[in-house]
Enzyme design. Structure first.
Site, PDB file in Angstrom:
ATOM      1  N   GLY A 173      -9.770   7.751  -1.732  1.00 34.84           N
ATOM      2  CA  GLY A 173     -10.378   9.075  -1.611  1.00 34.84           C
ATOM      3  C   GLY A 173     -11.159   9.160  -0.306  1.00 34.84           C
ATOM      4  O   GLY A 173     -11.066   8.273   0.538  1.00 34.84           O
TER       5      GLY A 173
ATOM      6  N   ASP B 191       1.344   8.944  -6.304  1.00 36.09           N
ATOM      7  CA  ASP B 191       1.249  10.406  -6.188  1.00 36.09           C
ATOM      8  C   ASP B 191       1.447  10.882  -4.752  1.00 36.09           C
ATOM      9  O   ASP B 191       1.360  12.079  -4.481  1.00 36.09           O
ATOM     10  CB  ASP B 191      -0.075  10.931  -6.767  1.00 36.09           C
ATOM     11  CG  ASP B 191      -1.302  10.200  -6.265  1.00 36.09           C
ATOM     12  OD1 ASP B 191      -1.175   9.052  -5.773  1.00 36.09           O
ATOM     13  OD2 ASP B 191      -2.405  10.770  -6.346  1.00 36.09           O
TER      14      ASP B 191
ATOM     15  N   HIS C 173       0.858  -1.196   0.000  1.00 39.46           N
ATOM     16  CA  HIS C 173       0.000   0.000   0.000  1.00 39.46           C
ATOM     17  C   HIS C 173       0.894   1.247   0.000  1.00 39.46           C
ATOM     18  O   HIS C 173       1.343   1.711   1.033  1.00 39.46           O
ATOM     19  CB  HIS C 173      -0.894  -0.036   1.250  1.00 39.46           C
ATOM     20  CG  HIS C 173      -2.004   0.976   1.228  1.00 39.46           C
ATOM     21  ND1 HIS C 173      -3.311   0.665   1.541  1.00 39.46           N
ATOM     22  CD2 HIS C 173      -2.007   2.295   0.936  1.00 39.46           C
ATOM     23  CE1 HIS C 173      -4.049   1.747   1.444  1.00 39.46           C
ATOM     24  NE2 HIS C 173      -3.292   2.754   1.081  1.00 39.46           N
TER      25      HIS C 173
ATOM     26  N   ASP D 118       1.786   4.032   2.809  1.00 35.99           N
ATOM     27  CA  ASP D 118       0.690   4.850   2.273  1.00 35.99           C
ATOM     28  C   ASP D 118       1.238   5.977   1.391  1.00 35.99           C
ATOM     29  O   ASP D 118       1.123   5.897   0.180  1.00 35.99           O
ATOM     30  CB  ASP D 118      -0.197   5.405   3.398  1.00 35.99           C
ATOM     31  CG  ASP D 118      -1.625   5.669   2.955  1.00 35.99           C
ATOM     32  OD1 ASP D 118      -1.998   5.219   1.861  1.00 35.99           O
ATOM     33  OD2 ASP D 118      -2.374   6.311   3.714  1.00 35.99           O
TER      34      ASP D 118
ATOM     35  N   HIS E   4       1.158   4.897  -2.410  1.00 38.34           N
ATOM     36  CA  HIS E   4       0.571   5.664  -3.522  1.00 38.34           C
ATOM     37  C   HIS E   4       1.659   6.368  -4.332  1.00 38.34           C
ATOM     38  O   HIS E   4       2.494   7.086  -3.758  1.00 38.34           O
ATOM     39  CB  HIS E   4      -0.396   6.720  -2.993  1.00 38.34           C
ATOM     40  CG  HIS E   4      -1.637   6.168  -2.364  1.00 38.34           C
ATOM     41  ND1 HIS E   4      -2.860   6.196  -2.991  1.00 38.34           N
ATOM     42  CD2 HIS E   4      -1.847   5.552  -1.174  1.00 38.34           C
ATOM     43  CE1 HIS E   4      -3.780   5.652  -2.197  1.00 38.34           C
ATOM     44  NE2 HIS E   4      -3.186   5.244  -1.078  1.00 38.34           N
TER      45      HIS E   4
ATOM     46  N   HIS F 167      -9.875   0.643   0.059  1.00 40.49           N
ATOM     47  CA  HIS F 167      -9.622   1.486   1.234  1.00 40.49           C
ATOM     48  C   HIS F 167     -10.885   1.444   2.084  1.00 40.49           C
ATOM     49  O   HIS F 167     -11.948   1.947   1.666  1.00 40.49           O
ATOM     50  CB  HIS F 167      -9.387   2.943   0.811  1.00 40.49           C
ATOM     51  CG  HIS F 167      -7.989   3.280   0.416  1.00 40.49           C
ATOM     52  ND1 HIS F 167      -7.453   2.927  -0.780  1.00 40.49           N
ATOM     53  CD2 HIS F 167      -7.019   3.978   1.074  1.00 40.49           C
ATOM     54  CE1 HIS F 167      -6.210   3.395  -0.852  1.00 40.49           C
ATOM     55  NE2 HIS F 167      -5.919   4.028   0.266  1.00 40.49           N
TER      56      HIS F 167
ATOM     57  N   GLU G  45     -10.753   3.252   7.544  1.00 44.57           N
ATOM     58  CA  GLU G  45      -9.687   4.214   7.846  1.00 44.57           C
ATOM     59  C   GLU G  45     -10.328   5.423   8.529  1.00 44.57           C
ATOM     60  O   GLU G  45     -10.163   5.622   9.727  1.00 44.57           O
ATOM     61  CB  GLU G  45      -8.979   4.642   6.547  1.00 44.57           C
ATOM     62  CG  GLU G  45      -7.904   5.690   6.749  1.00 44.57           C
ATOM     63  CD  GLU G  45      -7.399   6.276   5.424  1.00 44.57           C
ATOM     64  OE1 GLU G  45      -8.074   6.130   4.391  1.00 44.57           O
ATOM     65  OE2 GLU G  45      -6.326   6.916   5.440  1.00 44.57           O
TER      66      GLU G  45
HETATM   67  O1  LIG Z   1      -4.944   6.812   2.932  1.00 44.91           O
HETATM   68  C1  LIG Z   1      -5.628   7.208   1.990  1.00 44.91           C
HETATM   69  N1  LIG Z   1      -6.979   7.103   2.056  1.00 44.91           N
HETATM   70  C2  LIG Z   1      -7.784   7.473   1.037  1.00 44.91           C
HETATM   71  N2  LIG Z   1      -7.315   7.992  -0.093  1.00 44.91           N
HETATM   72  C3  LIG Z   1      -5.984   8.154  -0.195  1.00 44.91           C
HETATM   73  C4  LIG Z   1      -5.099   7.772   0.809  1.00 44.91           C
HETATM   74  N3  LIG Z   1      -3.851   8.082   0.412  1.00 44.91           N
HETATM   75  C5  LIG Z   1      -3.953   8.604  -0.814  1.00 44.91           C
HETATM   76  N4  LIG Z   1      -5.239   8.656  -1.183  1.00 44.91           N
HETATM   77  C6  LIG Z   1      -5.798   9.160  -2.426  1.00 44.91           C
HETATM   78  C7  LIG Z   1      -5.122  10.418  -2.932  1.00 44.91           C
HETATM   79  C8  LIG Z   1      -4.520   9.995  -4.245  1.00 44.91           C
HETATM   80  O2  LIG Z   1      -4.627  11.009  -5.223  1.00 44.91           O
HETATM   81  C9  LIG Z   1      -5.331   8.797  -4.650  1.00 44.91           C
HETATM   82  C10 LIG Z   1      -4.664   7.844  -5.616  1.00 44.91           C
HETATM   83  O3  LIG Z   1      -3.353   7.543  -5.273  1.00 44.91           O
HETATM   84  O4  LIG Z   1      -5.600   8.159  -3.407  1.00 44.91           O
HETATM   85 ZN   LIG Z   2      -3.938   4.722   0.880  1.00 43.57          ZN
END
Ligand SMILES: O=c1[nH]cnc2c1ncn2[C@H]1C[C@H](O)[C@@H](CO)O1
Ligand SMILES: [Zn+2]
EC number: 3.5.4.4
Length: 374
Positions: free
Chosen positions: A186, A28, A24, A305, A26, A213, A216
């Protein structure tokens, strides 16, 4: 708690050298601050005031401070500045290449890297162009690496948008070219997983893998939907499963039906401790449910993350768990094997990485490590 007869508390240097698996992480959320500055200058994106003058260190501080907000929604606002500078194929390729270089430096041997292709089409790239550019960046870094690393993409759909079916189809179209699965991400509150049932039904019919997701920023109902309505293979975070676990004053533990299901079925939890502290999901690392969940033998995995926003790395996450819970090398090996078992990679490839990379890597750090992995 450790399975080893003589527990070895690892030093930070040992943790850095230990083989690691991240499920996990990301794309970006893991840019180098210096790269954000350079790409922003190239494309004319306006960064927070003063960032350009004060340099990369200061920008790193800005991301970590702004993300340290106590709310997932505010944490997510910081992504505007990374997404904006990743709108061309060369930028995506560079970010993907550097991402893998940084994983190599962190001792990662297997990574599933996720991002939402739909966010990178503002300047005319197609969804296919986006996935291809990211794959090229990964391939370049893997080819240039001095040691082995296996990297796969997970394609994310944004849960407040309506493109999940399309992204699921994209993941299936790319399944033999570097994409191992699908995810939704998101703001969780108000956007339950069942909004995307169509995508999940499609993926199951295609024998494809997906994580969600869930649990959380929102609690048990989200986890329940992700598992029992959508059929998720893994839970992104899933930390709120702790709400279904009761610890009595005498220390005895009772699992509710959902927590028992998650443990019985060995549902992998993609836990991300540093991120959870920043979004306010937990108060501190020391109070993070990962300690108890690991003791109770849930299928715990450790993840970053967003390395930029949470100013973290796999080494840092693991060191914080060693410090907070006294985790030993055997604990670190267990969560690493857990993660490798839970990867969206064919079984024989998972087994080969466990037997030929993960276990020998830990044995090299401590030859006395008990061979029995719980
Ligand atoms: O931890 C998270 N929870 C929900 N959404 C998240 C988390 N970390 C990043 N994101 C979102 C923001 C990014 O633009 C998107 C795709 O990587 O996922
Ligand atoms: Zn995430």
């Amino acid at each position: 708690m450790s399975a080893a007869s003589e527990p070895t508390v690892p030093t930070p240097a040992q943790v850095r050298r230990a083989p690691k698996v991240v499920l996990h992480d990301h794309l970006d959320g893991g840019l180098r601050p210096a790269t954000v500055l350079e790409l922003a200058a190239e494309c004319g994106h306006e960064l927070p005031p003063g960032s350009t003058e004060r340099g990369a260190e200061s920008l790193a501080d800005w991301f970590a401070t702004a993300a340290d907000s106590g709310s997932l929604e505010r944490y997510l606002e910081t992504f505007a500045h990374t997404v904006a500078v990743m709108q061309t194929a060369p930028a995506l390729r560079r970010v993907a290449r550097e991402f893998v270089e940084d994983l190599l430096d962190d001792g990662v041997v297997y990574a599933e890297v996720r991002y939402a292709p739909e966010l990178f089409v503002e300047q005319g790239l197609s969804l296919d162009d986006v996935v291809a550019a990211v794959q090229e960046g990964f391939d370049e870094a893997v080819a240039a690496a001095e040691r082995g690393i296996v990297v796969r993409q997970l394609l994310t759909a944004m849960r407040h948008q309506a493109r999940s079916r399309e992204i699921a189809e994209l993941a299936v179209a790319w399944r033999d070219r570097g994409v191992a699965g699908f995810d939704i991400a998101g703001a969780e509150a108000g956007n339950p997983p069942t909004r995307h049932l169509d995508a999940f039904d499609y993926l199951r019919r295609e024998n494809a893998h997906f994580t969600i997701h869930a649990g959380e920023a929102f609690g048990l109902p989200s986890i329940w939907e992700a598992l029992q309505w959508c059929g998720a293979d893994r839970l992104g975070h899933g930390v709120r499963i702790i709400d279904d676990i009761t610890v009595a004053e005498d220390g005895s533990v009772t699992l509710g039906r959902l927590a028992a299901y998650v443990r019985d079925k060995r549902i992998p939890l993609e836990l991300c401790p540093a991120s959870n502290v920043q979004t306010g999901a937990v108060a501190s690392i020391a109070e993070h449910p990962i300690g108890l969940l690991n003791d109770l033998r849930f299928r715990v995995t450790v993840n970053t993350d967003n390395r930029l926003m949470s100013r973290t790395s796999m080494t840092a996450e693991m060191c914080s768990l060693v410090e907070a819970f006294g985790w030993t090398l055997a604990d670190l090996r267990r969560v690493t094997v857990n993660a490798m078992k839970s990867a969206f990679l064919p079984f024989d490839e998972r087994l080969a990485l466990i037997d030929e990379v993960v276990k020998p890597g830990y044995a090299a750090l401590d030859p006395t490590l008990d061979d029995a992995v719980r």
